[in-house]
Each structure stands twice: as structure tokens, then as C-alpha cells.
Design a protein around this motif. Sequence first.
Motif, PDB file in Angstrom:
ATOM      1  N   MET A  41     -47.298  64.672  28.165  1.00 57.32           N
ATOM      2  CA  MET A  41     -46.425  65.743  27.740  1.00 57.32           C
ATOM      3  C   MET A  41     -45.265  65.406  26.989  1.00 57.32           C
ATOM      4  O   MET A  41     -44.666  65.928  26.336  1.00 57.32           O
ATOM      5  CB  MET A  41     -46.197  66.597  28.822  1.00 57.32           C
ATOM      6  CG  MET A  41     -47.477  67.563  29.384  1.00 57.32           C
ATOM      7  SD  MET A  41     -47.035  68.795  30.383  1.00 57.32           S
ATOM      8  CE  MET A  41     -46.304  68.138  32.108  1.00 57.32           C
ATOM      9  N   LEU A  42     -44.943  63.957  27.293  1.00 53.05           N
ATOM     10  CA  LEU A  42     -44.013  63.257  26.540  1.00 53.05           C
ATOM     11  C   LEU A  42     -44.381  62.746  25.121  1.00 53.05           C
ATOM     12  O   LEU A  42     -43.488  62.270  24.334  1.00 53.05           O
ATOM     13  CB  LEU A  42     -43.349  62.063  27.299  1.00 53.05           C
ATOM     14  CG  LEU A  42     -42.553  62.433  28.410  1.00 53.05           C
ATOM     15  CD1 LEU A  42     -42.063  61.031  29.149  1.00 53.05           C
ATOM     16  CD2 LEU A  42     -41.452  63.057  28.113  1.00 53.05           C
ATOM     17  N   GLY A  43     -45.762  62.988  24.839  1.00 54.14           N
ATOM     18  CA  GLY A  43     -46.471  62.685  23.427  1.00 54.14           C
ATOM     19  C   GLY A  43     -46.789  61.182  23.584  1.00 54.14           C
ATOM     20  O   GLY A  43     -47.308  60.873  22.532  1.00 54.14           O
ATOM     21  N   LYS A  44     -46.851  60.617  24.356  1.00 46.69           N
ATOM     22  CA  LYS A  44     -47.395  59.344  24.386  1.00 46.69           C
ATOM     23  C   LYS A  44     -49.073  59.469  24.592  1.00 46.69           C
ATOM     24  O   LYS A  44     -49.824  60.451  24.889  1.00 46.69           O
ATOM     25  CB  LYS A  44     -47.360  58.662  25.636  1.00 46.69           C
ATOM     26  CG  LYS A  44     -45.795  58.440  26.028  1.00 46.69           C
ATOM     27  CD  LYS A  44     -45.000  57.751  25.141  1.00 46.69           C
ATOM     28  CE  LYS A  44     -43.594  57.615  25.297  1.00 46.69           C
ATOM     29  NZ  LYS A  44     -42.911  56.832  24.011  1.00 46.69           N
ATOM     30  N   ASN A  45     -49.804  58.465  23.922  1.00 43.94           N
ATOM     31  CA  ASN A  45     -51.157  58.033  24.171  1.00 43.94           C
ATOM     32  C   ASN A  45     -51.507  57.513  25.327  1.00 43.94           C
ATOM     33  O   ASN A  45     -50.749  56.295  25.878  1.00 43.94           O
ATOM     34  CB  ASN A  45     -51.654  57.254  22.918  1.00 43.94           C
ATOM     35  CG  ASN A  45     -51.439  57.778  21.505  1.00 43.94           C
ATOM     36  OD1 ASN A  45     -51.620  59.052  21.329  1.00 43.94           O
ATOM     37  ND2 ASN A  45     -51.096  57.051  20.659  1.00 43.94           N
ATOM     38  N   VAL A  46     -52.129  58.007  26.357  1.00 47.16           N
ATOM     39  CA  VAL A  46     -52.385  57.579  27.515  1.00 47.16           C
ATOM     40  C   VAL A  46     -53.729  57.407  27.867  1.00 47.16           C
ATOM     41  O   VAL A  46     -54.775  58.115  27.888  1.00 47.16           O
ATOM     42  CB  VAL A  46     -51.760  58.404  28.461  1.00 47.16           C
ATOM     43  CG1 VAL A  46     -51.872  57.903  30.166  1.00 47.16           C
ATOM     44  CG2 VAL A  46     -50.177  58.884  28.368  1.00 47.16           C
ATOM     45  N   GLU A  47     -54.139  56.083  28.453  1.00 43.32           N
ATOM     46  CA  GLU A  47     -55.498  55.644  29.188  1.00 43.32           C
ATOM     47  C   GLU A  47     -55.284  55.491  30.539  1.00 43.32           C
ATOM     48  O   GLU A  47     -54.481  55.005  31.006  1.00 43.32           O
ATOM     49  CB  GLU A  47     -56.089  54.561  28.351  1.00 43.32           C
ATOM     50  CG  GLU A  47     -55.989  54.542  26.864  1.00 43.32           C
ATOM     51  CD  GLU A  47     -57.338  55.496  26.111  1.00 43.32           C
ATOM     52  OE1 GLU A  47     -58.013  55.725  27.049  1.00 43.32           O
ATOM     53  OE2 GLU A  47     -57.230  55.533  24.985  1.00 43.32           O
ATOM     54  N   ILE A  48     -56.313  55.681  31.278  1.00 40.06           N
ATOM     55  CA  ILE A  48     -56.358  55.545  32.633  1.00 40.06           C
ATOM     56  C   ILE A  48     -57.531  54.755  33.033  1.00 40.06           C
ATOM     57  O   ILE A  48     -58.763  54.972  32.741  1.00 40.06           O
ATOM     58  CB  ILE A  48     -56.409  56.957  33.507  1.00 40.06           C
ATOM     59  CG1 ILE A  48     -55.742  57.898  32.830  1.00 40.06           C
ATOM     60  CG2 ILE A  48     -55.998  56.623  34.719  1.00 40.06           C
ATOM     61  CD1 ILE A  48     -55.981  59.126  33.646  1.00 40.06           C
ATOM     62  N   TYR A  49     -57.289  53.548  33.892  1.00 35.12           N
ATOM     63  CA  TYR A  49     -58.321  52.667  34.213  1.00 35.12           C
ATOM     64  C   TYR A  49     -58.434  52.494  35.754  1.00 35.12           C
ATOM     65  O   TYR A  49     -57.352  52.386  36.373  1.00 35.12           O
ATOM     66  CB  TYR A  49     -58.157  51.308  33.510  1.00 35.12           C
ATOM     67  CG  TYR A  49     -58.023  51.447  31.986  1.00 35.12           C
ATOM     68  CD1 TYR A  49     -59.329  51.420  31.424  1.00 35.12           C
ATOM     69  CD2 TYR A  49     -57.089  51.485  31.382  1.00 35.12           C
ATOM     70  CE1 TYR A  49     -59.132  51.428  29.900  1.00 35.12           C
ATOM     71  CE2 TYR A  49     -56.937  51.709  29.792  1.00 35.12           C
ATOM     72  CZ  TYR A  49     -58.069  51.636  29.289  1.00 35.12           C
ATOM     73  OH  TYR A  49     -58.032  51.712  27.755  1.00 35.12           O
TER      74      TYR A  49
END
Lengths: 318, 318
Positions: A41-49
Motif C-alpha cells: 500500500m506504500l507502493g513497494k514491490n513486495v515478495e514473501i518467502y
Amino acid sequence: MKEQDLFPLLEGYNNISIFTHVRPDGDAIGSSLAWAKALIMLGKNVEIYCPDVIPERYSFLPGYERFQDQFLPHKKEKLLAFVLDCSDLARLEYMESQMSQVEKIVNIDHHITNECFGDHNLVKTSAAATAEIIFQLIQENNLELDQEISLSLYAAISSDTGSFRYKNTTPQTMRIAALLLENGVNPYLVSEKLFDELSLNKLLLLREALYTLKVDEKHQVAWMSMKESTVRKYNASPAELEGFVNYAKNIKNMDIGVFFYHGNDGETKVGLRSKNSDVARMASYFGGGGHPLAAGCTVKGRAGQVEKKILKIIREAL
Amino acid sequence: MKEQDLFPLLEGYNNISIFTHVRPDGDAIGSSLAWAKALIMLGKNVEIYCPDVIPERYSFLPGYERFQDQFLPHKKEKLLAFVLDCSDLARLEYMESQMSQVEKIVNIDHHITNECFGDHNLVKTSAAATAEIIFQLIQENNLELDQEISLSLYAAISSDTGSFRYKNTTPQTMRIAALLLENGVNPYLVSEKLFDELSLNKLLLLREALYTLKVDEKHQVAWMSMKESTVRKYNASPAELEGFVNYAKNIKNMDIGVFFYHGNDGETKVGLRSKNSDVARMASYFGGGGHPLAAGCTVKGRAGQVEKKILKIIREAL
């Protein structure tokens, strides 16, 4: 690191990866999903591992399908990593070696054994769950706390406190839970998914285990056992045996519960739980360990012999 | 009645009796003990009555021994009665007829079915437990909330919400719990006493029940049964069977759980639980009733025939 230091740090990164530990529990999963959504929601590209597949029982959490169990960093990427709910990097198993590809590591955790392995460390041992720290990060930085994030955080806290039953539950835990419920979380749905649902196999294995139940009233110890071949007969996983040892421990007037899992390889995994006695010390005689009231060890030998040995140590220690 | 109207009322009475319902649960017991202590600290003479003996599992609550199961009012006494957690006076069983000896009745409850039978009624259906209302009474009248009262109220709330798991749990419930924990309540001790402790008989009966477990995957119904003679074999009480029906209901992919208790008198007590279906309607075919997700009925006939009849209705209703 303080909560307020978060923003200057985030400014330098568009790509953010969140990592959590092997054999993920509700706190690992819920904290990761909540923090991912906040950063998105802050505009970041996020991946979860996570080095393990996420158990299906958590599929009610929004974003569940976003977890990846393969971490393949691009070498030129400027990557910020948040490592959640891990006391050390070894908890990331095979992903640990790849963490060198990451520019900066932020370690967010609540375990007293945390090794402060991050470039930044936000470790609060008074928090009942890592999710409590994520909640504070979100609140103190005025990030949006939407219904999805609230659900993930609530599930995480409920999971790590056994629905507000364990000793780690504090007034602050309850106050956070109140705010999350106000955001539309349904406590019944969460507890149904986390605590109530049973597999048929688990019930059938419980039946088998209860047939082996023995109690020693004098020494206040109760024990049950299961052979690996029995688990295989049901096409079940040994993970289904989780919690069985508590049935023995929870019997009235018993102090110690023991569960013996006799593997086909001639090794017995011994789970020890107690209401009042230090079972970690008992487990340490056999090279095991754990917490005072919840410990375990692995012992080689014939099933019957192993049981005798363990029970002897318990009776002598009391 | 409003919380503030309490003091003018109390001023006229030195002798106060607190009543709660037959088959008392944690809320009935905890609310009564908390309110009794609060009134004692105001200098009142307080008696506590319940038509049943209080289960021993609640003996950790301070004042437990003060409960009386015989109400013998002196005719000339000017008595004020608080009736707690009762939707109607019939819940006091044989004590109901003696309530005419009481000058004024204050009815404090949270059940939606409450009949407002009191001279004063403080009925709040949004409260998860009667203990929430007692908490507010204490707070809004600036009465002392000591550690003993806090423990009784916490146990009551935890009991009526299944440790903050049921649908009745609200943000307000959590905020009250936070304040009670701040007063020194140990949540682990409460949950251990209320939820964890198992009798050996209960486990042995569970084993027997699990041996009868059957599932109908197509209709998503699972059932178990027990004969009265089995319960007698263990010198156990049928009360030990409480909750067994949930093991059937909680099985993954099942919607309905049924528990059949076949009495020696040729009657079968049928417990019905569901995740999503209206089992009260099904129970009503047999003259029973209850809530949509938790109902029951009693059916005469041979054990096998009764089971067939009930399962037929369930399969047809789905």
C-alpha cells in the motif's frame, strides 16, 4: 532500530522481500502477510518467502497464495529484506546462504534468543507475537491498517498466544486485539480455522494413541506412544501427532505428559510436557532440550527399552 | 435501570443475596463471586446461592466455598436480591418459589431471551458475559476492583467466550480483559483450570467414543455414540461426555456432528452441532430444540433405529 527509523530506510528501496521461518506458524505467516500488504500500500514491490510450503489451514488469510518457497534473487537488484519471527538466520534453512545477495536486512522478532543478526534489529521480547511489533510499526508510522492486515495480525497473535491463553498474553496484547476486532475481524472465524478444525486422520490417530495411554499416579506422569507404521497405515503425516502429548499432560493430578514416537529407523522421538517440572533438564540427559515445561529428545534403541529409560529418569528426577 | 442507580438502591439494604442459575457455568460463578466481593467491600452482608453444587474445577476462584445450595430466608429480613446470568427465574429451580420472600430483585443478565423479571433490570445483550456488566457496574460506581474480583471476572469472561474465540467477543470484551490482566490476573492459570484440565475418565471415554466414529463424506456428517453402560463401566458421569460432539463436528469437510447417548431406559439423548446448517430445525422434528448451530433432542427406541432415523432426517434436510 526504532519504529520511527523505518521511513528513511524504506525510501531507498522499491524492491522488498519478506522472509519467515521453516515450519511456519500462525505468527510467521500472519506477520509476513500483514507487513507485505502494508508495504504494497506504500507502493513497494513486495515478495514473501518461506523455506516451507504454507499449511493449507492458513489459506483463509488474504495474500496466502503470494508465499514463495524459492528465493532466486537477481544479482543487480537493490534489495531490502525483512526477516520476521526468526531468532537466527538458520531458521531460513537453505535460503540463509542466499541472504548475502540482500543489501540490507531488517530483523523483526520477539524471541528472547534472537541473535540480532540484522543490519537493523527491532527485537521486542515483551511482545507476545512478532505481529504485535508489526502492529506498532504500522501504527507509529501512520500506515493504513485495513481489514486484511487486521485479520492477518489477529490470526498471528491468536496463534502465538493459543487464543490469549498462554503466559505471553499481556494487557497490550488484549488492547491490540480490541483494535483489530474494531477493524472488522471475526474472532470466531479465526479460531475455527486455527484451533477447531481436525483432520479425520488426526482423530483416528488420537484413538490409536489413547489405546496406549498409561498413567503412574504416584509419580504423576502419563504417557502414550505411536509407531511410525501406525501413522503409515492411515497414510497420515507425523505432523498430525502434534499436541497429542498435551492430552497426557492435561490429565488431572498429572504433572508430566510424555509422547513416544517410535520410528522405523530404530529411533524414538520423545515429547515431554509438564505443568510444573523442568522437563528440559530431563530431556538434556538424552541430548535433547527445549523450554522448562515443553521439551524433547531423540533416543536410539528398542521401543520398550527407550520408554523404560525415559520413565526411569522422570521418576528419579521428581 | 442504569449503573448509576445502584447506590441509592444499595443504601436501603444491609443484607444482600446473590443468586445464579442451575448447572452454573464460569460466567455464573465468576460474576457472582466478583459481585459478592465488591458488595462485601462496601460493608454489606452477602450470601451467594446456586441451586446446584459448584463444580470443583472452579475452586481456584476466591470465595468459591461461599456458595450455598440451600436458600432459607428469614421472613422478617429486608432482603435485596441480585439474580445474575438468568434469563428467567425458572433458572433458579426450587429456589424460584422462595424468591417471594425477597423485597426487591435486581436482574443482571446478557441473554437476549431475558424476561426482565426483576424490580430493576440491567440487561445488556451486547455484553459477551454477565461479568462484563458487573465490571461496568464496579467501574462506573468507582468501587474497588481488586485482584480477586479481577480474577473472577476474567474467568467468567474467558469462560463465556471460550477464551475469546466465540462470536460474542467484542472490542469491549478485549479492553475489559486488558484491564483485568493489568490487575494481576494470570491468563495461563485461568485457561489451564477452565479449558485444559481433563479427567482420566474423560480421556478413556473419548477413546471409547472414537471407536464408534463414522463419517458420511457425501452428506458431510460425522457421528459417535456411547451407551450408558459404558459410562458406568468407568464409574464416570455422563457430564464427562460434554464436548465430545464437537470432535465430530470439527472434522475437516464435515458440516454436522452428532453424538448419541443411549440410556439404559431406552431413550437416546442426541446432541447436534453444525458449522453452517440449522440443526435446531432438525432437532425440532423429534421435539427437541436449541440454537441453529447447537441443538439436541431425546428419542425413544432401539439404539440402532434411533441413529438411523436421525441420520435420515439430517441427510434429507441438507
